[in-house]
Scaffold this active site. Structure first.
Site, PDB file in Angstrom:
ATOM      1  N   GLU A  84       0.522  -1.332   0.184  1.00  0.00           N
ATOM      2  CA  GLU A  84      -0.082  -0.419   0.236  1.00  0.00           C
ATOM      3  C   GLU A  84       0.572   1.624  -0.073  1.00  0.00           C
ATOM      4  O   GLU A  84       0.353   2.506   0.308  1.00  0.00           O
ATOM      5  CB  GLU A  84      -0.836  -0.179   1.467  1.00  0.00           C
ATOM      6  CG  GLU A  84      -1.468  -1.198   1.771  1.00  0.00           C
ATOM      7  CD  GLU A  84      -2.810  -1.388   0.376  1.00  0.00           C
ATOM      8  OE1 GLU A  84      -3.013  -0.802  -1.126  1.00  0.00           O
ATOM      9  OE2 GLU A  84      -3.818  -2.529   0.154  1.00  0.00           O
ATOM     10  N   HIS A 103      -2.502   2.097   8.525  1.00  0.00           N
ATOM     11  CA  HIS A 103      -3.453   1.253   8.326  1.00  0.00           C
ATOM     12  C   HIS A 103      -4.030   0.003   9.189  1.00  0.00           C
ATOM     13  O   HIS A 103      -3.239  -0.996   9.437  1.00  0.00           O
ATOM     14  CB  HIS A 103      -3.366   1.062   7.105  1.00  0.00           C
ATOM     15  CG  HIS A 103      -4.151   0.130   6.231  1.00  0.00           C
ATOM     16  ND1 HIS A 103      -5.194  -0.426   6.403  1.00  0.00           N
ATOM     17  CD2 HIS A 103      -3.405  -1.101   5.652  1.00  0.00           C
ATOM     18  CE1 HIS A 103      -5.929  -1.227   6.113  1.00  0.00           C
ATOM     19  NE2 HIS A 103      -4.806  -2.201   5.059  1.00  0.00           N
ATOM     20  N   HIS A 167     -12.622  -4.978   4.720  1.00  0.00           N
ATOM     21  CA  HIS A 167     -10.519  -4.577   3.912  1.00  0.00           C
ATOM     22  C   HIS A 167     -10.342  -4.052   6.248  1.00  0.00           C
ATOM     23  O   HIS A 167      -9.953  -4.139   6.757  1.00  0.00           O
ATOM     24  CB  HIS A 167     -10.177  -3.773   3.114  1.00  0.00           C
ATOM     25  CG  HIS A 167      -8.838  -3.759   3.357  1.00  0.00           C
ATOM     26  ND1 HIS A 167      -8.259  -3.183   1.895  1.00  0.00           N
ATOM     27  CD2 HIS A 167      -7.747  -3.653   4.288  1.00  0.00           C
ATOM     28  CE1 HIS A 167      -6.940  -3.324   2.215  1.00  0.00           C
ATOM     29  NE2 HIS A 167      -6.670  -3.679   3.615  1.00  0.00           N
TER      30      HIS A 167
HETATM   31 ZN    ZN Z   1      -5.462  -4.194   4.896  1.00  0.00          ZN
END
Ligand code: ZN
Length: 224
Positions: A84, A103, A167
């Protein structure tokens, strides 16, 4: 130790911050296994420090952190960065006020996203930190340019958190302490929202005027 010495002291400070935050995130059950990722931006140089891909948070070392310059070009680190990384880099490029991004894959925040919902301001702590809502962004597969784009869009100019369908969540702040606090507040608010819905009464959403007042007060009084 030898590897640590190769890193300049200012870089080392940020690499350690990212690694320590990963340990804290894992210890607080804000993710599972190696999922989730963290980054920090040095306001002075614009350099961005991101967690490596697939590393055990307990075993990761400062030298495993991958460093990018403000244009997103890798300038340090031998590891493969988190998948990411584009999400982190593009969010910094879009927002001058953000210098820490986390995250998470928290249980309750994922549940809210699975239900197709964003999180509204249902608690005062949430209103103070996030304002009116943490929106649910459009779905995209992890690690894709589309997910990075959708999350940056979700943040807009004035959001500090976004839920990703099926997610997890992304929170962002002026510094890492605040970003970590936001993760806790978000996960708690998600749990409270789910519990309150199960009680079956009418959910009390905090009126926008009150949310705005609390948000302004918090960001002016507490944020340095
Ligand atoms: Zn993730």
């Amino acid at each position: 130790m030898a590897a640590e010495k190769k890193i300049k002291s200012r870089d080392l400070q940020y690499c350690k911050l990212v690694i320590d935050t990963g340990r804290t995130m894992a210890a607080r059950s804000l993710t599972v296994a190696t999922w989730g990722n963290i980054s920090a931006r040095d306001p002075k140089t614009g350099n961005i420090y991101v967690t490596p891909s697939g590393m055990d948070y307990k075993k990761a070392k400062p030298e495993d952190v991958v460093v990018f310059n403000s244009k997103g070009i890798r300038i340090q680190g031998m590891r493969k960065p988190t998948i990411e990384k584009d999400l982190h880099i593009e969010l910094y490029q879009a927002r001058d006020d953000i210098h820490a991004i986390i995250h998470t894959h928290g249980l309750y925040t994922i549940a809210v996203g699975v239900a197709g919902l964003g999180l509204p301001a249902v608690t005062e702590e949430f209103a103070q930190v996030f304002g009116t809502e943490v929106p649910l962004c459009k779905y995209a597969i992890p690690g894709t340019p589309d997910l990075a784009k959708n999350v940056v869009e979700g943040f807009g100019k004035d959001r500090y958190g976004v839920l990703m369908p099926s997610h997890g969540a992304v929170t962002a702040a002026a510094d890492m302490n605040m970003a970590l606090k936001q993760c806790d507040v978000l996960e708690r608010a998600a749990e409270i929202f789910i519990l309150a819905k199960q009680l079956g009464g009418e959910i009390r959403y905090i009126p926008k005027e009150d949310v705005d007042h609390m948000f302004r007060f918090h960001h002016n009084q507490y944020v340095q």
